[in-house]
Each structure stands twice: as structure tokens, then as C-alpha cells.
Scaffold this motif. Structure first.
Motif, PDB file in Angstrom:
ATOM      1  N   SER A   1       0.993  18.590  76.420  1.00  0.00           N
ATOM      2  CA  SER A   1      -0.309  18.646  75.761  1.00  0.00           C
ATOM      3  C   SER A   1      -0.735  20.066  75.377  1.00  0.00           C
ATOM      4  CB  SER A   1      -1.383  17.985  76.615  1.00  0.00           C
ATOM      5  OG  SER A   1      -1.493  18.621  77.872  1.00  0.00           O
ATOM      6  N   ALA A   2      -0.290  21.070  76.107  1.00  0.00           N
ATOM      7  CA  ALA A   2      -0.662  22.449  75.780  1.00  0.00           C
ATOM      8  C   ALA A   2      -0.045  22.910  74.458  1.00  0.00           C
ATOM      9  CB  ALA A   2      -0.239  23.384  76.909  1.00  0.00           C
ATOM     10  N   GLU A   3       0.975  22.198  73.986  1.00  0.00           N
ATOM     11  CA  GLU A   3       1.663  22.586  72.754  1.00  0.00           C
ATOM     12  C   GLU A   3       1.275  21.742  71.551  1.00  0.00           C
ATOM     13  OE1 GLU A   3       5.929  23.373  73.248  1.00  0.00           O
ATOM     14  OE2 GLU A   3       5.623  22.758  75.332  1.00  0.00           O
ATOM     15  N   THR A   4       0.388  20.776  71.735  1.00  0.00           N
ATOM     16  CA  THR A   4       0.061  19.860  70.645  1.00  0.00           C
ATOM     17  C   THR A   4      -0.931  20.472  69.667  1.00  0.00           C
ATOM     18  OG1 THR A   4      -1.752  18.826  71.871  1.00  0.00           O
ATOM     19  CG2 THR A   4       0.434  17.852  72.110  1.00  0.00           C
ATOM     20  N   ILE A   5      -0.895  19.972  68.442  1.00  0.00           N
ATOM     21  CA  ILE A   5      -1.908  20.310  67.454  1.00  0.00           C
ATOM     22  C   ILE A   5      -2.469  19.002  66.911  1.00  0.00           C
ATOM     23  CG2 ILE A   5      -0.823  22.502  66.816  1.00  0.00           C
ATOM     24  CD1 ILE A   5       0.003  21.085  64.172  1.00  0.00           C
ATOM     25  N   THR A   6      -3.705  19.043  66.454  1.00  0.00           N
ATOM     26  CA  THR A   6      -4.337  17.871  65.861  1.00  0.00           C
ATOM     27  C   THR A   6      -4.055  17.860  64.367  1.00  0.00           C
ATOM     28  OG1 THR A   6      -6.073  17.918  67.515  1.00  0.00           O
ATOM     29  CG2 THR A   6      -6.543  16.728  65.490  1.00  0.00           C
ATOM     30  N   ILE A   7      -3.717  16.694  63.858  1.00  0.00           N
ATOM     31  CA  ILE A   7      -3.504  16.524  62.423  1.00  0.00           C
ATOM     32  C   ILE A   7      -4.756  15.837  61.870  1.00  0.00           C
ATOM     33  CG2 ILE A   7      -2.045  15.489  60.641  1.00  0.00           C
ATOM     34  CD1 ILE A   7      -0.600  17.561  62.415  1.00  0.00           C
ATOM     35  N   PRO A   8      -5.610  16.568  61.154  1.00  0.00           N
ATOM     36  CA  PRO A   8      -6.824  15.934  60.633  1.00  0.00           C
ATOM     37  C   PRO A   8      -6.476  14.915  59.549  1.00  0.00           C
ATOM     38  CG  PRO A   8      -6.667  18.220  59.905  1.00  0.00           C
ATOM     39  CD  PRO A   8      -5.505  17.970  60.808  1.00  0.00           C
TER      40      PRO A   8
ATOM     41  N   HIS B   1       4.587  12.732  69.693  1.00  0.00           N
ATOM     42  CA  HIS B   1       3.369  12.441  68.948  1.00  0.00           C
ATOM     43  C   HIS B   1       2.578  11.342  69.649  1.00  0.00           C
ATOM     44  CE1 HIS B   1       6.488   9.690  67.483  1.00  0.00           C
ATOM     45  NE2 HIS B   1       5.511   8.827  67.324  1.00  0.00           N
ATOM     46  N   GLY B   2       1.357  11.200  69.260  1.00  0.00           N
ATOM     47  CA  GLY B   2       0.507  10.155  69.807  1.00  0.00           C
ATOM     48  C   GLY B   2      -0.747  10.037  68.968  1.00  0.00           C
ATOM     49  N   ALA B   3      -1.493   8.969  69.183  1.00  0.00           N
ATOM     50  CA  ALA B   3      -2.723   8.735  68.433  1.00  0.00           C
ATOM     51  C   ALA B   3      -3.928   9.137  69.281  1.00  0.00           C
ATOM     52  CB  ALA B   3      -2.821   7.266  68.054  1.00  0.00           C
TER      53      ALA B   3
ATOM     54  N   VAL C   1       3.915  18.114  68.536  1.00  0.00           N
ATOM     55  CA  VAL C   1       4.413  19.386  69.047  1.00  0.00           C
ATOM     56  C   VAL C   1       5.306  19.970  67.949  1.00  0.00           C
ATOM     57  CG1 VAL C   1       5.741  20.503  70.879  1.00  0.00           C
ATOM     58  CG2 VAL C   1       4.317  18.530  71.430  1.00  0.00           C
ATOM     59  N   PRO C   2       4.745  20.855  67.129  1.00  0.00           N
ATOM     60  CA  PRO C   2       5.488  21.402  65.992  1.00  0.00           C
ATOM     61  C   PRO C   2       6.781  22.094  66.408  1.00  0.00           C
ATOM     62  CG  PRO C   2       3.176  22.062  65.918  1.00  0.00           C
ATOM     63  CD  PRO C   2       3.406  21.414  67.244  1.00  0.00           C
ATOM     64  N   GLY C   3       7.838  21.855  65.645  1.00  0.00           N
ATOM     65  CA  GLY C   3       9.111  22.523  65.872  1.00  0.00           C
ATOM     66  C   GLY C   3       9.900  22.036  67.077  1.00  0.00           C
ATOM     67  N   PHE C   4       9.414  21.028  67.758  1.00  0.00           N
ATOM     68  CA  PHE C   4      10.076  20.559  68.970  1.00  0.00           C
ATOM     69  C   PHE C   4      11.511  20.104  68.708  1.00  0.00           C
ATOM     70  CE2 PHE C   4      10.959  17.554  72.425  1.00  0.00           C
ATOM     71  CZ  PHE C   4      10.612  18.331  73.515  1.00  0.00           C
ATOM     72  N   HIS C   5      11.746  19.559  67.534  1.00  0.00           N
ATOM     73  CA  HIS C   5      13.091  19.065  67.208  1.00  0.00           C
ATOM     74  C   HIS C   5      14.126  20.188  67.198  1.00  0.00           C
ATOM     75  CE1 HIS C   5      11.238  20.291  63.447  1.00  0.00           C
ATOM     76  NE2 HIS C   5      12.424  20.311  62.866  1.00  0.00           N
ATOM     77  N   HIS C   6      13.672  21.438  67.017  1.00  0.00           N
ATOM     78  CA  HIS C   6      14.609  22.567  67.031  1.00  0.00           C
ATOM     79  C   HIS C   6      15.073  22.925  68.443  1.00  0.00           C
ATOM     80  CE1 HIS C   6      14.077  23.329  62.809  1.00  0.00           C
ATOM     81  NE2 HIS C   6      12.769  23.439  62.968  1.00  0.00           N
ATOM     82  N   ARG C   7      14.255  22.615  69.423  1.00  0.00           N
ATOM     83  CA  ARG C   7      14.606  22.980  70.804  1.00  0.00           C
ATOM     84  C   ARG C   7      14.839  21.772  71.709  1.00  0.00           C
ATOM     85  NH1 ARG C   7       9.741  23.333  74.254  1.00  0.00           N
ATOM     86  NH2 ARG C   7       7.945  22.804  72.963  1.00  0.00           N
ATOM     87  N   PHE C   8      14.814  20.586  71.144  1.00  0.00           N
ATOM     88  CA  PHE C   8      14.940  19.378  71.941  1.00  0.00           C
ATOM     89  C   PHE C   8      16.200  19.322  72.808  1.00  0.00           C
ATOM     90  CE2 PHE C   8      16.343  14.947  72.401  1.00  0.00           C
ATOM     91  CZ  PHE C   8      15.339  14.500  73.233  1.00  0.00           C
TER      92      PHE C   8
END
Length: 78
Positions: free
Chosen positions: A26-33, A48-50, A1-8
Motif C-alpha cells: 500500500s505504501a507504493e500505490t497511487i490513485t488513478i482518478p 491493483h484494486g478498486a 504499484v507503478p513499474g512493479f512488472h519490472h521488478r516482479f
């Protein structure tokens, strides 16, 4: 979830009695290829998760943590 640390901190305050581990982000996640042999570095405080391993070979991982020399741990989290 990008940028989450700014609003945690605000996100955590707004949870009330909800269990933060059960909140669906899950609606805020992005896949890291990544390909075999790639190195992925992320902030530990980002959710994060795998993804499932689609290979016929086992996934190997090596985890390295870095801490500031001034870090103190919370006694409840030890």
C-alpha cells in the motif's frame, strides 16, 4: 504499484516462504482518478484494486483480457 512488472521476478525470489498475496504494498500505490464512463486500462501483472464505491449507485465493470497468441498457461494456475 507503478513499474512493479519490472521488478516482479526479483521481488518474488526475495519473498522466501512469505505468501505474496499477503505482502502489503500500500505504501507504493497511487490513485488513478476516474469519472463515470472512463475507461481504465492496466497491465494485469501490476498489483491493483478498486477503491470503495462512494456513490449511491452500483459500480458497473466490464473486463476484457487480451493474450498473445503464443501464451501458454501454467498447469497449476488453470
Amino acid at each position: 504499484v507503478p513499474g512493479f512488472h519490472h521488478r516482479f521476478p526479483d521481488w518474488l525470489d526475495a519473498l522466501g516462504d512469505a505468501d505474496p498475496r499477503r505482502v502489503d504494498l500500500s505504501a507504493e500505490t497511487i490513485t488513478i482518478p476516474a469519472a463515470a464512463g472512463d475507461l481504465i486500462i492496466w497491465r494485469q501483472d501490476l498489483p491493483h484494486g478498486a477503491s470503495p464505491n462512494a456513490s449511491d449507485r452500483p459500480r458497473m465493470a466490464h473486463y476484457v483480457n487480451m493474450y498473445a497468441p503464443t501464451l501458454t498457461s501454467h498447469p497449476v494456475w488453470r
